[in-house]
Design a protein around this motif. Structure first.
Motif, PDB file in Angstrom:
ATOM      1  N   SER A   1       0.837  -1.209  -0.014  1.00  0.00           N
ATOM      2  CA  SER A   1      -0.048   0.019  -0.106  1.00  0.00           C
ATOM      3  C   SER A   1       0.884   1.234   0.015  1.00  0.00           C
ATOM      4  O   SER A   1       1.894   1.204   0.742  1.00  0.00           O
ATOM      5  CB  SER A   1      -1.030  -0.035   1.234  1.00  0.00           C
ATOM      6  N   VAL A   2       0.960   2.059  -1.020  1.00  0.00           N
ATOM      7  CA  VAL A   2       1.615   3.231  -0.893  1.00  0.00           C
ATOM      8  C   VAL A   2       0.781   4.632  -0.840  1.00  0.00           C
ATOM      9  O   VAL A   2      -0.295   4.811  -1.481  1.00  0.00           O
ATOM     10  CB  VAL A   2       2.234   3.457  -2.556  1.00  0.00           C
ATOM     11  N   GLU A   3       1.055   5.454   0.122  1.00  0.00           N
ATOM     12  CA  GLU A   3       0.604   6.768   0.250  1.00  0.00           C
ATOM     13  C   GLU A   3       1.354   7.690  -0.103  1.00  0.00           C
ATOM     14  O   GLU A   3       2.584   7.694   0.487  1.00  0.00           O
ATOM     15  CB  GLU A   3       0.335   7.087   1.879  1.00  0.00           C
ATOM     16  N   LEU A   4       0.417   8.568  -0.807  1.00  0.00           N
ATOM     17  CA  LEU A   4       1.353   9.741  -1.285  1.00  0.00           C
ATOM     18  C   LEU A   4       0.821  11.079  -0.802  1.00  0.00           C
ATOM     19  O   LEU A   4      -0.355  11.120  -0.720  1.00  0.00           O
ATOM     20  CB  LEU A   4       1.169   9.854  -3.022  1.00  0.00           C
ATOM     21  N   HIS A   5       1.498  11.860  -0.045  1.00  0.00           N
ATOM     22  CA  HIS A   5       1.097  13.092   0.357  1.00  0.00           C
ATOM     23  C   HIS A   5       1.404  14.234  -0.143  1.00  0.00           C
ATOM     24  O   HIS A   5       2.638  14.653  -0.357  1.00  0.00           O
ATOM     25  CB  HIS A   5       1.561  13.154   2.089  1.00  0.00           C
ATOM     26  N   PHE A   6       0.375  15.181  -0.388  1.00  0.00           N
ATOM     27  CA  PHE A   6       0.519  16.529  -1.122  1.00  0.00           C
ATOM     28  C   PHE A   6      -0.034  17.602  -0.497  1.00  0.00           C
ATOM     29  O   PHE A   6      -0.994  17.472   0.313  1.00  0.00           O
ATOM     30  CB  PHE A   6      -0.236  16.109  -2.475  1.00  0.00           C
ATOM     31  N   ALA A   7       0.657  18.717  -0.706  1.00  0.00           N
ATOM     32  CA  ALA A   7      -0.254  20.048  -0.279  1.00  0.00           C
ATOM     33  C   ALA A   7       0.611  21.193  -1.235  1.00  0.00           C
ATOM     34  O   ALA A   7       1.756  20.984  -1.185  1.00  0.00           O
ATOM     35  CB  ALA A   7      -0.135  20.425   1.257  1.00  0.00           C
ATOM     36  N   GLU A   8      -0.328  21.716  -1.656  1.00  0.00           N
ATOM     37  CA  GLU A   8       0.210  23.067  -2.475  1.00  0.00           C
ATOM     38  C   GLU A   8       0.686  24.017  -1.542  1.00  0.00           C
ATOM     39  O   GLU A   8      -0.291  24.715  -1.005  1.00  0.00           O
ATOM     40  CB  GLU A   8      -0.886  23.501  -3.646  1.00  0.00           C
ATOM     41  N   ILE A   9       1.983  24.303  -1.540  1.00  0.00           N
ATOM     42  CA  ILE A   9       2.214  25.389  -0.621  1.00  0.00           C
ATOM     43  C   ILE A   9       2.986  26.619  -1.275  1.00  0.00           C
ATOM     44  O   ILE A   9       3.419  27.470  -0.519  1.00  0.00           O
ATOM     45  CB  ILE A   9       3.216  24.556   0.302  1.00  0.00           C
ATOM     46  N   LYS A  10       2.939  26.617  -2.628  1.00  0.00           N
ATOM     47  CA  LYS A  10       3.507  27.787  -3.355  1.00  0.00           C
ATOM     48  C   LYS A  10       2.781  28.616  -4.298  1.00  0.00           C
ATOM     49  O   LYS A  10       2.968  29.693  -4.199  1.00  0.00           O
ATOM     50  CB  LYS A  10       4.565  27.203  -4.216  1.00  0.00           C
ATOM     51  N   MET A  11       1.595  28.003  -4.551  1.00  0.00           N
ATOM     52  CA  MET A  11       0.624  28.866  -5.157  1.00  0.00           C
ATOM     53  C   MET A  11      -0.337  29.474  -4.342  1.00  0.00           C
ATOM     54  O   MET A  11      -1.003  28.552  -3.328  1.00  0.00           O
ATOM     55  CB  MET A  11       0.004  27.964  -6.434  1.00  0.00           C
TER      56      MET A  11
ATOM     57  N   ALA B   1       5.000   3.714   2.357  1.00  0.00           N
ATOM     58  CA  ALA B   1       4.997   2.382   1.784  1.00  0.00           C
ATOM     59  C   ALA B   1       5.071   1.213   2.734  1.00  0.00           C
ATOM     60  O   ALA B   1       5.869   1.248   3.495  1.00  0.00           O
ATOM     61  CB  ALA B   1       5.480   2.016   0.419  1.00  0.00           C
ATOM     62  N   SER B   2       3.873   0.430   2.603  1.00  0.00           N
ATOM     63  CA  SER B   2       4.215  -0.927   3.627  1.00  0.00           C
ATOM     64  C   SER B   2       3.444  -2.195   2.888  1.00  0.00           C
ATOM     65  O   SER B   2       2.530  -2.044   2.214  1.00  0.00           O
ATOM     66  CB  SER B   2       3.601  -0.555   4.927  1.00  0.00           C
ATOM     67  N   GLN B   3       4.069  -3.251   3.248  1.00  0.00           N
ATOM     68  CA  GLN B   3       3.383  -4.493   2.853  1.00  0.00           C
ATOM     69  C   GLN B   3       2.326  -4.859   3.261  1.00  0.00           C
ATOM     70  O   GLN B   3       1.954  -4.575   4.456  1.00  0.00           O
ATOM     71  CB  GLN B   3       4.624  -5.567   2.796  1.00  0.00           C
TER      72      GLN B   3
END
Length: 522
Positions: free
Chosen positions: A365-375, A459-461
């Motif tokens: 399981s793959v977790e992708l974390h995002f936050a728009e901190i420039k716009m 990511a973790s199995q």
């Protein structure tokens, strides 16, 4: 307005096609349809919102010197008539829906200083149109469906400082003429089908970044590869790097080689990274590793625990304050209990890849974390809210997000967003690839604000190579215990029944019946 010299309607929310009447502006020298706030003497239409085919009437603009038209919904073929605008010194088409090939008529554009075309679809293109473009300083033809070989003549373009031919289908060897560049600073040839060894003296005194990643290249590293101020990305090649000074990078390259086990590394089942930031532990006790190492335009880096690596390819060409591959904010991040995790992020001008190394094979399981901190947030009262960061995400080579806009998906700037995906690891490596496809604005609120951005990765199995997860194992143990108890209970019942039958057949007065607590036999 037939005497108009410069026209710009970039950074707007217009719609519909370009009007054919623009062809009457025969004195025009600049047309800008893209977001930009500098450059006099050009015509800008980048990020304006216009769509449809490019009108043939623009062929009348024989005085045009600059045409910027990236990040628009143009369709149809890349116009052949552009090759008749022989006064052009700056031509840019990226992030559109235009189709190839690049017309051979572009060979007549001998005054070009900047030629930037990208993200073409449809028919293959070749580089045969490059003949007498000796004034070129910037040549970027990234993701243009280029096929065939790289012409030797490019090595004679003595003014060239930036060359990007990445993400194409080029074959053959890298020309020996590339050893003759005297001003070239950035050379990107990654993600092609180039073969053979690198030219021995390709690393000149002027070169600061060389990307040849993901090509079936062989041979040895070029001389001067450890030169100060120089960076190189050759992940995904068969280049011999045994004498590379950076031994940790060498180990990472070995781990990424197909079928090669990571040396002296026990296989793991998870990794977590605070992209662009220092080590942090979440409220759920997940430790996110430090990823604050400074990367260059063509870099490879391996974590201290050797559980993951990262590579970067791409350079923010026209930035005035130098490239920034890590961005930060002091603003509070909403929508999460882990605000600090999102206050730093890694960015790239083209391609950013993270690799989980030496993993046990299985489902992850793959977790992708995002936050728009420039716009800034979209605010109708300010042009600064018109910025759009758009990119694609691939996991194990499969595109899982296309034209991904963090701010749009999160509902605003400085808001946390998590996307979770399943991935199969079959060769001990997990590849997470963030790639810019030329779309989105480039310069709002400031120059070079574009490209992929990621705050953290975890990511973790969830199951092994045999398909059994930890939950499955618990269920399996429960089933075994249940079966064991069932068998024992059945044995007790059978034994009791036999005993009762035997007792019933025994002589009177010898039958013992237990009811509740034991009683003395009468």
């Amino acid at each position: 307005m037939t005497k108009l010299l410069s026209l710009s309607f970039s950074s707007n929310n217009l719609s519909g096609p370009l009007p054919t009447e623009l062809g009457k502006l025969t004195a025009l020298k600049q047309l800008h349809l893209t977001d930009s706030f500098f450059c006099y003497q050009s015509r800008y239409i980048d990020s304006s919102g216009v769509s449809g085919p490019i009108p043939q009437d623009l062929a009348n603009l024989k005085s045009l010197r600059k045409l910027w038209a990236s990040d628009n919904l143009f369709t149809g073929k890349l116009p052949e008539f552009l090759g008749t605008l022989t006064e052009l010194v700056d031509l840019r088409f990226e992030g559109t829906s235009l189709e190839g090939p690049i017309p051979d008529s572009f060979g007549a554009l001998t005054k070009l200083e900047n030629l930037i075309i990208g993200d073409l679809v449809g028919d293959d293109s070749s580089l045969d149109f490059l003949r007498n473009q000796t004034s070129l300083s910037v040549l970027s033809l990234r993701s243009c469906q280029l096929s065939g070989q790289i012409p030797d003549i490019i090595g004679t373009f003595s003014k060239l400082k930036y060359l990007d031919l990445s993400f194409n289908k080029l074959e053959g060897t890298i020309p020996d003429s590339f050893q003759g560049f005297t001003k070239l600073q950035f050379l990107f040839l990654g993600n092609n089908n180039l073969t053979g060894p690198l030219p021995a003296n390709i690393v000149s005194q002027s070169l600061t970044a060389l990307d040849v990643s993901f090509n079936p290249l062989s041979g040895n590293l070029p001389v001067n590869v450890d030169m100060s101020g120089y960076s190189m990305n050759f992940v995904g090649t068969s280049i011999n790097a045994d004498y590379l000074a950076d031994r940790k990078a060498l180990e990472m390259l070995s781990c990424l080689e197909a079928g090669t086990e990571c040396a002296n590394k026990a296989k793991s089942t998870s990794f977590s990274i605070n992209c662009g930031g220092t080590e942090q532990t979440s409220a759920a006790s997940v430790k996110y590793d430090d990823d604050s190492k400074t990367l260059e335009a063509a870099s490879v880096y391996m974590s201290s625990d050797r559980q993951w690596g990262v590579s970067n390819s791409g350079y923010f060409i026209f930035t005035s304050n130098g490239p920034q591959y890590i961005v930060k904010t002091d603003s509070q991040i909403t929508g999460t209990l882990e605000s600090e995790l999102y206050k730093t992020a890694r960015v790239s001008a083209s391609s950013l890849r993270y690799y989980g190394l030496g993993l046990k094979n299985g489902k992850y399981s793959v977790e992708l974390h995002f936050a728009e901190i420039k716009m800034e947030d979209d605010d109708s009262r300010s042009w600064k809210g018109l910025g759009r960061r758009v990119f694609d995400v691939y996991i194990q080579g499969e595109r899982v997000l296309q034209d991904f806009d963090i701010r749009k998906q999160a509902g605003g700037s400085n808001r946390a967003l998590v996307r979770t995906f399943d991935a199969n690891v079959t060769n001990t490596v997990l590849d997470v690839h963030f790639r810019w496809a030329g779309k989105g604005t480039c310069c709002i609120p400031s120059q070079s604000t574009y490209g992929p951005l990621v705050s953290a990765i975890s990511a973790s199995q969830v199951s092994g190579v045999d398909g059994t997860s930890s939950d499955d194992n618990k269920k399996r143990v429960g089933k075994i215990v249940g079966i064991a108890f069932g068998c024992a209970a059945g044995l007790v019942i059978v034994s009791s029944a036999f005993y009762l039958w035997w007792a019933r057949e025994a002589p009177t007065g010898q039958m013992r019946v237990h009811t509740g607590s034991p009683k003395r036999v009468e």
